[in-house]
Design an enzyme around this catalytic site. Structure first.
Site, PDB file in Angstrom:
ATOM      1  N   ASP A  34       0.985  -1.177  -0.086  1.00 19.02           N
ATOM      2  CA  ASP A  34      -0.110   0.009   0.037  1.00 19.02           C
ATOM      3  C   ASP A  34       0.896   1.153  -0.093  1.00 19.02           C
ATOM      4  O   ASP A  34       2.023   1.466   0.308  1.00 19.02           O
ATOM      5  CB  ASP A  34      -0.974   0.085   1.309  1.00 19.02           C
ATOM      6  CG  ASP A  34      -2.143  -0.971   1.364  1.00 19.02           C
ATOM      7  OD1 ASP A  34      -2.128  -1.912   0.229  1.00 19.02           O
ATOM      8  OD2 ASP A  34      -2.660  -1.008   2.347  1.00 19.02           O
ATOM      9  N   ASP A  35       0.428   2.347  -0.428  1.00 17.20           N
ATOM     10  CA  ASP A  35       0.723   3.766  -0.455  1.00 17.20           C
ATOM     11  C   ASP A  35       1.888   4.214  -1.379  1.00 17.20           C
ATOM     12  O   ASP A  35       2.156   5.270  -1.463  1.00 17.20           O
ATOM     13  CB  ASP A  35       1.357   4.007   0.970  1.00 17.20           C
ATOM     14  CG  ASP A  35       0.363   3.812   2.164  1.00 17.20           C
ATOM     15  OD1 ASP A  35      -0.996   3.524   1.789  1.00 17.20           O
ATOM     16  OD2 ASP A  35       0.662   3.847   3.354  1.00 17.20           O
ATOM     17  N   HIS A  85      -6.081   2.975  -4.199  1.00 14.01           N
ATOM     18  CA  HIS A  85      -5.972   3.442  -2.812  1.00 14.01           C
ATOM     19  C   HIS A  85      -6.447   4.809  -2.761  1.00 14.01           C
ATOM     20  O   HIS A  85      -5.819   5.401  -1.511  1.00 14.01           O
ATOM     21  CB  HIS A  85      -4.371   3.039  -2.501  1.00 14.01           C
ATOM     22  CG  HIS A  85      -4.493   2.675  -0.744  1.00 14.01           C
ATOM     23  ND1 HIS A  85      -5.045   1.769  -0.219  1.00 14.01           N
ATOM     24  CD2 HIS A  85      -3.443   3.359  -0.077  1.00 14.01           C
ATOM     25  CE1 HIS A  85      -4.616   1.741   0.973  1.00 14.01           C
ATOM     26  NE2 HIS A  85      -3.732   2.755   1.199  1.00 14.01           N
ATOM     27  N   HIS A  89      -5.030   9.446  -0.117  1.00 10.89           N
ATOM     28  CA  HIS A  89      -4.962   8.314   1.026  1.00 10.89           C
ATOM     29  C   HIS A  89      -6.118   9.218   2.294  1.00 10.89           C
ATOM     30  O   HIS A  89      -5.644   9.381   3.295  1.00 10.89           O
ATOM     31  CB  HIS A  89      -3.636   8.468   1.550  1.00 10.89           C
ATOM     32  CG  HIS A  89      -3.372   7.318   2.513  1.00 10.89           C
ATOM     33  ND1 HIS A  89      -3.232   7.412   3.784  1.00 10.89           N
ATOM     34  CD2 HIS A  89      -2.849   6.150   2.256  1.00 10.89           C
ATOM     35  CE1 HIS A  89      -3.062   6.355   4.311  1.00 10.89           C
ATOM     36  NE2 HIS A  89      -2.757   5.401   3.469  1.00 10.89           N
ATOM     37  N   HIS A 175       3.853  -2.102   3.128  1.00 12.49           N
ATOM     38  CA  HIS A 175       3.796  -0.908   2.422  1.00 12.49           C
ATOM     39  C   HIS A 175       5.024  -0.437   1.818  1.00 12.49           C
ATOM     40  O   HIS A 175       6.282  -0.649   2.543  1.00 12.49           O
ATOM     41  CB  HIS A 175       3.545   0.084   3.789  1.00 12.49           C
ATOM     42  CG  HIS A 175       2.076   0.052   4.401  1.00 12.49           C
ATOM     43  ND1 HIS A 175       1.677  -0.949   5.311  1.00 12.49           N
ATOM     44  CD2 HIS A 175       0.981   0.763   4.260  1.00 12.49           C
ATOM     45  CE1 HIS A 175       0.673  -0.770   5.564  1.00 12.49           C
ATOM     46  NE2 HIS A 175       0.095   0.098   4.935  1.00 12.49           N
TER      47      HIS A 175
END
Length: 207
Positions: A34-35, A85, A89, A175
């Protein structure tokens, strides 16, 4: 900071429309990141995955995709799966629904994907229903939270979270972000090595 390394049954029951794991008929594990994309950290991840012929799923932030388009392209060119995603955020619990959906739609301009993961795993039942029915997206949660983002735990504890909680069909969260890098940099290569020796392979989420 409190969180479950292994997602409890009750939480899965609360959000049955979300996907918390994959079929466990084979010895397959599903790594997710993620991210990203990030100009230094994502290439590290891609390099480690290549060493084990592993495929994974990357839930990208739209704003980062705009800034690091070449890294985003590298993820795709390496045969991995992409997920949305949000663009900024956003926390679904703290964001007005209209703003939340607009942000996801903005991310879709740059991320061609029908998979979605809510930042922080926080999404309301209404938001989940709308995304699955009106956006035709599949909301992917997880079976195992590595805790790499938790700066109060050691890299060894991060690895332990994964090793002790993972089984066939598990969806694991790492991440590719600066905050998580210290723990992820240690835990990811060792996760790949450990489970490969146990006869597992690593695949992207195909639904």
């Amino acid at each position: 900071m409190f969180y479950f390394a292994k997602t409890p049954w009750l939480l899965k029951k609360m959000y049955p429309a979300a996907i918390w794991g994959m079929p466990d008929r084979e010895k397959v594990i599903y790594l997710t990141f993620d991210d990203g994309p990030h100009p230094e950290i994502t290439p590290f991840v891609l390099n480690e995955l290549k060493k084990f012929n592993a495929k994974a799923t990357f839930f990208c932030i739209g704003n980062n995709v705009v800034k690091y388009r070449d890294i985003y392209t590298n993820i795709i060119d390496d045969g991995h799966k992409i997920g949305n995603h949000t663009y900024n955020h956003l926390n679904g619990w703290k964001t007005d629904d209209k703003k939340y959906f607009t942000d996801i739609a903005e991310a879709r301009k740059y991320i061609d994907a029908d998979l979605f993961r809510p930042p922080y795993g926080r999404i309301s039942k209404l938001q989940l229903k709308y995304l699955t029915e009106s956006f035709n997206m599949k909301v992917i949660m997880w079976s195992v939270l590595s805790g790499d983002f938790d700066q109060k735990i050691t890299p060894e504890a991060c690895l332990k979270n994964v090793v002790l909680s993972t089984k066939s069909g598990s969806i694991i969260v790492f991440h590719d972000s600066e905050k998580a890098f210290k723990n992820m940099q240690y835990a990811l290569p060792r996760t790949l090595e450990y489970f490969e020796k146990q006869g597992y392979r690593f695949d992207k989420i195909n639904l």
